[in-house]
Design an enzyme around this catalytic site. Sequence first.
Site, short mmCIF file in Angstrom:
data_model
loop_
_atom_site.label_atom_id
_atom_site.label_comp_id
_atom_site.label_asym_id
_atom_site.label_seq_id
_atom_site.Cartn_x
_atom_site.Cartn_y
_atom_site.Cartn_z
N ASP A 1 0.83 -1.21 0.00
CA ASP A 1 0.00 0.00 0.00
C ASP A 1 0.87 1.25 0.00
O ASP A 1 2.07 1.20 0.29
CB ASP A 1 -0.89 -0.03 1.25
N ASP B 1 -10.91 2.12 -2.90
CA ASP B 1 -11.46 1.79 -1.59
C ASP B 1 -12.98 1.81 -1.62
O ASP B 1 -13.63 1.48 -0.62
CB ASP B 1 -10.95 2.78 -0.53
C1 GLA Z 1 -5.74 1.95 2.14
C2 GLA Z 1 -6.14 0.76 1.31
C3 GLA Z 1 -7.19 -0.03 2.04
C4 GLA Z 1 -6.65 -0.48 3.37
C5 GLA Z 1 -6.20 0.72 4.17
C6 GLA Z 1 -5.47 0.29 5.43
O1 GLA Z 1 -6.77 2.88 2.25
O2 GLA Z 1 -6.62 1.18 0.07
O3 GLA Z 1 -7.59 -1.14 1.26
O4 GLA Z 1 -5.59 -1.37 3.16
O5 GLA Z 1 -5.30 1.53 3.43
O6 GLA Z 1 -5.05 1.36 6.18
#
Ligand code: GLA
Length: 739
Positions: A477, A547
């Site tokens: 990420d 997300d």
């Molecule tokens: C980002 C990712 C999510 C999750 C969060 C965790 O927003 O896109 O899928 O992994 O971080 O903090």
Amino acid sequence: MITHIEACRQFQLDTAHASYVLTVVDEGYLAHVYWGKKLPVADMTDLLRIDENPFVPSKNERDRSSFFDTTPLEYPCAGIGDYREAAFDFVDAHGCRAGDLRYVSHRIYDGKPTLEGLPHTFATDAEPAETLEILLQDQPTGMTVLLSYTIFPQLDAVIRSAQVRNDGPAAYMLNRALSCSVDLENECSEMITLYGSWARERQLDRLPIRHGKQRVDSLRGESSHQYSPFFALVAPQTTEQSGSAYGFTLIYSGNFFAQAEMTQHGVLRAQIGINPDDFAWELQPGATFQTPEAVLVYSEEGLGGMSRCFHQLFHKHLIRSVWKDRSRPVLINNWEATYFNFDLEKLKGIADCAAKLGIELFVLDDGWFGHRDSDNCSLGDWSPDERKLPGGLKPLTDHITGLGMKFGLWFEPEMVSPDSDLYRAHPDWAIQIPGRPMTQCRGQYVLDFSRAEVRDAIWQQMKQLLDTVPISYIKWDMNRQLTEVGSAALPAHRQKELWHRYVLGVYALQEKLVTNYPDLLLENCSGGGARFDAGMLYYSPQIWSSDDTDAKERLRIQYGTSLFLPPSAMGAHVSVCPNHATGRNTPFETRGYVAMNGTFGYELDVTQLSAEDAAQIPDQIRRYHAWGHLVRNGLQYRLGNPFAPSACAAQMQDGWDAWIYVAEDRSEALFTFIQMTADPNLRSRRIRLAGLDPERHYTYAWNANTITRSGAYLMQCGIRIQNLWGDMKGCQIHLTAVQ
Ligand code: GLA
């Protein structure tokens, strides 16, 4: 096939249906002649104005600037009379800015050059490549540019890049080196770009091009949620199925620049490359700078043809992972199920239930390390939180592997929290400008990945875990963008190199990860889909798209993404309703259809599902494994448009979306229809399919009946979809060609 016609100094690059033509004109200037539908090899230089005063520089010294400002130049320079946007710009030993690139030599050869440290396309035995290299030089300074053009004969794409080399006696500062520039004179007068935001990535803009410059770009250190490194130039009549479409993207994951400039004579200059804004790179004598690759696609089969070319090119010639052609394990991710609030027992409970339903990979997301109960701390300290996971990861991974599942883990390797042991020990490892407050974003700073010792410190922590517990999958990420871009490792005059050096550092660590653990399934992610670009595909066969897991929103996000990126790479999960991003309710079944238009998985607490919803999971997994190869290796035809403007309502295009994946040999297909909004008294629609063999017959099941129709019938007349009751209802139909 690449042909050089000596007599007119013309180069013609021919692929299955397209030709790209350039030529060396008077005094050695490299000019663009033609790009579009395939043409027989012939002298096309009469299309240029090189026989017409004042456009012959050697014959008309007094009007030399007219030549520079109007000739369609393949790699235009700033400073000597071309006032349109330059592709190449540097500051010489006098502190001045001018460039005059002229032809020196060329080379045509079989194969595709590799790009050191950068993601790049490659040839295969089954589909070899051919490359043209043209060397240009700025005589007064000795700077040279090696332009590279590669074609894969079956795909209507040209891969372009430039390598700058300082063959002069002094150091120069490179200010811009775009990956390509093309001056087009054709019917395209509209530009398609993708814009967005967190949880709303890759929405569609299609607008008429006006005189002047129209640009999307990023100065955020990554390709970004806000704009994608992509644009298409199309004619007003270009549709999904027909008309000219010219697509551009960059195999790069940092600051980009993508622009179309309509000039005074109605010629369109199209460019893509590293954003020259805040970019500079010192070139000592003998040093080189390599640009990322640009991918230029031409299609006469509309936007659909353009997208399929990008998909195939990336699938066959960019994605390397051993997983690219394999059915990926269906995963369950605990993020939307628990956020930071979990312990060993809770995770085991989810895994137990998931395993019973047939889910194959358990992914532990954020919150497992340091003392991370929220996003306020611990990034950089990659050791398990003993409060939540007593004994570390092993008890959990033992349990998960005991269930017959694989285990995956979330990391955010590029980041550091102010509240972390790593930051306390090495505050200078964070990107910052001395004497200036550091801007936090999600309570975190960005590590200076241009520095090998910083990357190594993170690598050692990741490796320690990878070598002690069975990790089959990593979600990488990146949850903030860059500010105060300064590095303690660079002198003042080279600070502008950091943006690009940072990206090279990210690539270096991902390269290390995938080469040391070749069976690892790597999924990239950036606050959802902020780094969903072709560069990342070189390292990871799948990327988290957004997300926003709401099925209705995903129709748009996945449509926009599919314009230039392969659906097989789109991470797509079934999550809980009301959806956490929108509050919307959609049927569980439809969430499955939409997530199967990508790399399928779940992101919810399965222990809390209704029995009715949970009961659907085994069949969804069965269908994903039975038909997923069509999404991975088939050809995608978008049949609907979730952005359909109300003007389309008359054609009843509004309120639904549909797509079909057809096997390359057209022996089977997977069709999906989604009724986004239910219209009263409009409960029957004919949806025409595409991509099938008109001569063959296909069978499919509908309402417990087996139906057989010819490909021609299904494409001309369609399938009648009826009696779907309610918003976001859909169906999925598998078609098999009759032997
Ligand atoms: C980002 C990712 C999510 C999750 C969060 C965790 O927003 O896109 O899928 O992994 O971080 O903090």
